[in-house]
Write a protein that holds these residues in place. Structure first.
Motif, PDB file in Angstrom:
ATOM      1  N   MET A 114       0.852  -1.191   0.000  1.00 44.59           N
ATOM      2  CA  MET A 114       0.000   0.000   0.000  1.00 44.59           C
ATOM      3  C   MET A 114       0.891   1.245   0.000  1.00 44.59           C
ATOM      4  O   MET A 114       1.948   1.256   0.634  1.00 44.59           O
ATOM      5  CB  MET A 114      -0.897   0.013   1.240  1.00 44.59           C
ATOM      6  CG  MET A 114      -1.886  -1.130   1.301  1.00 44.59           C
ATOM      7  SD  MET A 114      -2.783  -1.197   2.889  1.00 44.59           S
ATOM      8  CE  MET A 114      -3.953   0.135   2.682  1.00 44.59           C
ATOM      9  N   ARG A 115       0.457   2.273  -0.705  1.00 45.37           N
ATOM     10  CA  ARG A 115       1.207   3.537  -0.691  1.00 45.37           C
ATOM     11  C   ARG A 115       1.114   4.153   0.702  1.00 45.37           C
ATOM     12  O   ARG A 115       0.013   4.402   1.198  1.00 45.37           O
ATOM     13  CB  ARG A 115       0.646   4.514  -1.731  1.00 45.37           C
ATOM     14  CG  ARG A 115       1.123   4.235  -3.138  1.00 45.37           C
ATOM     15  CD  ARG A 115       0.697   5.329  -4.086  1.00 45.37           C
ATOM     16  NE  ARG A 115       1.201   6.655  -3.717  1.00 45.37           N
ATOM     17  CZ  ARG A 115       1.548   7.595  -4.586  1.00 45.37           C
ATOM     18  NH1 ARG A 115       1.450   7.347  -5.883  1.00 45.37           N
ATOM     19  NH2 ARG A 115       1.971   8.763  -4.189  1.00 45.37           N
ATOM     20  N   VAL A 116       2.275   4.411   1.311  1.00 44.53           N
ATOM     21  CA  VAL A 116       2.251   4.891   2.691  1.00 44.53           C
ATOM     22  C   VAL A 116       1.976   6.394   2.776  1.00 44.53           C
ATOM     23  O   VAL A 116       1.798   6.929   3.868  1.00 44.53           O
ATOM     24  CB  VAL A 116       3.563   4.543   3.435  1.00 44.53           C
ATOM     25  CG1 VAL A 116       3.702   3.045   3.597  1.00 44.53           C
ATOM     26  CG2 VAL A 116       4.776   5.130   2.747  1.00 44.53           C
ATOM     27  N   ASP A 117       1.931   7.088   1.628  1.00 47.63           N
ATOM     28  CA  ASP A 117       1.637   8.523   1.689  1.00 47.63           C
ATOM     29  C   ASP A 117       0.140   8.820   1.634  1.00 47.63           C
ATOM     30  O   ASP A 117      -0.290   9.913   2.004  1.00 47.63           O
ATOM     31  CB  ASP A 117       2.365   9.287   0.573  1.00 47.63           C
ATOM     32  CG  ASP A 117       1.979   8.813  -0.820  1.00 47.63           C
ATOM     33  OD1 ASP A 117       1.520   7.668  -0.956  1.00 47.63           O
ATOM     34  OD2 ASP A 117       2.144   9.587  -1.784  1.00 47.63           O
ATOM     35  N   GLN A 118      -0.687   7.845   1.191  1.00 45.70           N
ATOM     36  CA  GLN A 118      -2.129   8.108   1.223  1.00 45.70           C
ATOM     37  C   GLN A 118      -3.011   6.867   1.327  1.00 45.70           C
ATOM     38  O   GLN A 118      -4.105   6.943   1.883  1.00 45.70           O
ATOM     39  CB  GLN A 118      -2.562   8.956   0.018  1.00 45.70           C
ATOM     40  CG  GLN A 118      -2.354   8.353  -1.342  1.00 45.70           C
ATOM     41  CD  GLN A 118      -2.764   9.322  -2.456  1.00 45.70           C
ATOM     42  OE1 GLN A 118      -2.290  10.448  -2.499  1.00 45.70           O
ATOM     43  NE2 GLN A 118      -3.637   8.875  -3.337  1.00 45.70           N
ATOM     44  N   GLU A 119      -2.557   5.703   0.862  1.00 49.81           N
ATOM     45  CA  GLU A 119      -3.394   4.491   0.980  1.00 49.81           C
ATOM     46  C   GLU A 119      -3.379   3.945   2.409  1.00 49.81           C
ATOM     47  O   GLU A 119      -4.413   3.603   2.970  1.00 49.81           O
ATOM     48  CB  GLU A 119      -2.906   3.409   0.013  1.00 49.81           C
ATOM     49  CG  GLU A 119      -3.264   3.649  -1.430  1.00 49.81           C
ATOM     50  CD  GLU A 119      -2.753   2.533  -2.328  1.00 49.81           C
ATOM     51  OE1 GLU A 119      -3.459   2.223  -3.294  1.00 49.81           O
ATOM     52  OE2 GLU A 119      -1.666   1.975  -2.089  1.00 49.81           O
ATOM     53  N   LEU A 120      -2.167   3.826   2.975  1.00 52.44           N
ATOM     54  CA  LEU A 120      -2.034   3.371   4.363  1.00 52.44           C
ATOM     55  C   LEU A 120      -2.133   4.615   5.251  1.00 52.44           C
ATOM     56  O   LEU A 120      -1.182   5.379   5.372  1.00 52.44           O
ATOM     57  CB  LEU A 120      -0.698   2.652   4.582  1.00 52.44           C
ATOM     58  CG  LEU A 120      -0.578   1.936   5.928  1.00 52.44           C
ATOM     59  CD1 LEU A 120      -1.470   0.697   5.956  1.00 52.44           C
ATOM     60  CD2 LEU A 120       0.852   1.566   6.240  1.00 52.44           C
ATOM     61  N   GLN A 121      -3.278   4.806   5.836  1.00 50.67           N
ATOM     62  CA  GLN A 121      -3.581   6.073   6.514  1.00 50.67           C
ATOM     63  C   GLN A 121      -3.236   6.011   8.006  1.00 50.67           C
ATOM     64  O   GLN A 121      -2.994   4.930   8.551  1.00 50.67           O
ATOM     65  CB  GLN A 121      -5.043   6.431   6.252  1.00 50.67           C
ATOM     66  CG  GLN A 121      -5.273   6.759   4.785  1.00 50.67           C
ATOM     67  CD  GLN A 121      -6.739   6.819   4.379  1.00 50.67           C
ATOM     68  OE1 GLN A 121      -7.638   6.778   5.218  1.00 50.67           O
ATOM     69  NE2 GLN A 121      -6.987   6.919   3.079  1.00 50.67           N
TER      70      GLN A 121
END
Length: 278
Positions: A114-121
């Motif tokens: 998951m993208r840690v800048d916006q998907e993984l919140q």
């Protein structure tokens, strides 16, 4: 009533039974891999996210400050072990290695695509850290106050809430008591500085003026290559990683109009009046 919070109940049980100071003070530090603060940020063509392909990535600056503070606690013989934790793709190991080169003892890499800048919140990140807390029993979490990619400033507060631990955010100074039962933290607030005392275990978030992070020396960079990094699949921790926020659009900030020069103060006043600013 409200559903029970996903806490680590055995931690409070142990604290109640202990009575004495903790035998080992283990500090966990969050380290996030983010776009380098000096890199030029580009927006994806679909305007749904920042383009992170072929852009320099680095440790989030506030996380670096948190690592430095944890290492200083170890150098003062306050902490016995510093563990660097990062969540993200395999490249996240780069920022863990940097933390190890600065003086952390070992690393934990929680893997996810998951993208840690916006998907993984932030809530999902806090849940992952809460799950690790139940397994590893740290005496404190030291986190950067925010990441420079999503600028959320939420993980420390959410983690403290999930664990039912005290929190000391925006720290510019941290002092741990001799018996290691509490920490006195100076906080940067709107009106100046606030000093609070929190019992340990606690969550502390680092502000900009907490310290000046060291540069890792070449011998320490070499030593870091031999330090252990454990890998854990985020999906195996049994927490809900689904996002609560949908990004509708990401856009560039509005471009500023070019300024103009005036000859003297009279001309400046006339210009301001003409533009309706006076």
């Amino acid at each position: 009533g409200h559903p029970p919070r996903p806490t680590a109940p055995h931690l409070r049980r142990q604290a109640a039974l202990d009575g004495s100071s903790r035998a080992t003070m283990r500090v966990f530090v969050g380290v996030k891999r983010a776009v380098d603060y000096a890199a030029k940020v580009r927006i994806q063509a679909d305007k749904k996210a920042v383009d992170i392909s072929n852009v320099k990535m680095a440790i989030n600056p506030f996380c670096e400050i948190a690592v430095e503070e944890a290492v200083r606690l170890k150098e003062k013989k306050v902490a016995e072990e510093v563990v660097a934790v990062s969540i993200g793709p395999k490249q996240a190991q780069e920022v863990i290695r940097q933390a190890l080169a600065m003086g952390a003892d070992r690393g934990i890499h929680v893997t996810t695509d998951m993208r840690v800048d916006q998907e993984l919140q932030p809530l999902a990140v806090a849940k992952i850290m809460a799950a690790l807390t139940g397994e590893h029993d740290p005496s404190a979490w030291l986190l950067g106050k925010q990441a420079i990619d999503d600028d959320s400033n939420q993980v420390a507060q959410m983690l403290a809430g999930l664990l039912d631990w005290p929190q000391a955010t925006f720290a510019s100074e941290v002092e741990v008591s001799e018996d290691k039962k509490s920490a006195t933290v100076t906080r940067e607030i709107d009106g100046g500085l606030q000093t609070i005392e929190v019992p340990l275990p606690a969550v502390i978030s680092a502000d900009l003026r907490l310290n000046e992070p060291r540069y890792a020396t070449l011998p320490n960079i070499m030593k870091a290559k031999k330090k252990k990094i454990d890998t854990v699949d985020a999906a195996s921790l049994g927490v809900d990683l689904a996002g609560q926020i949908e990004v509708l659009e990401v856009s560039e900030p509005a471009t500023r109009e070019a300024g103009s020069k005036v000859e003297d103060v009279d001309a400046l006043l006339a210009k301001l009046k003409a533009d309706g600013l006076l």
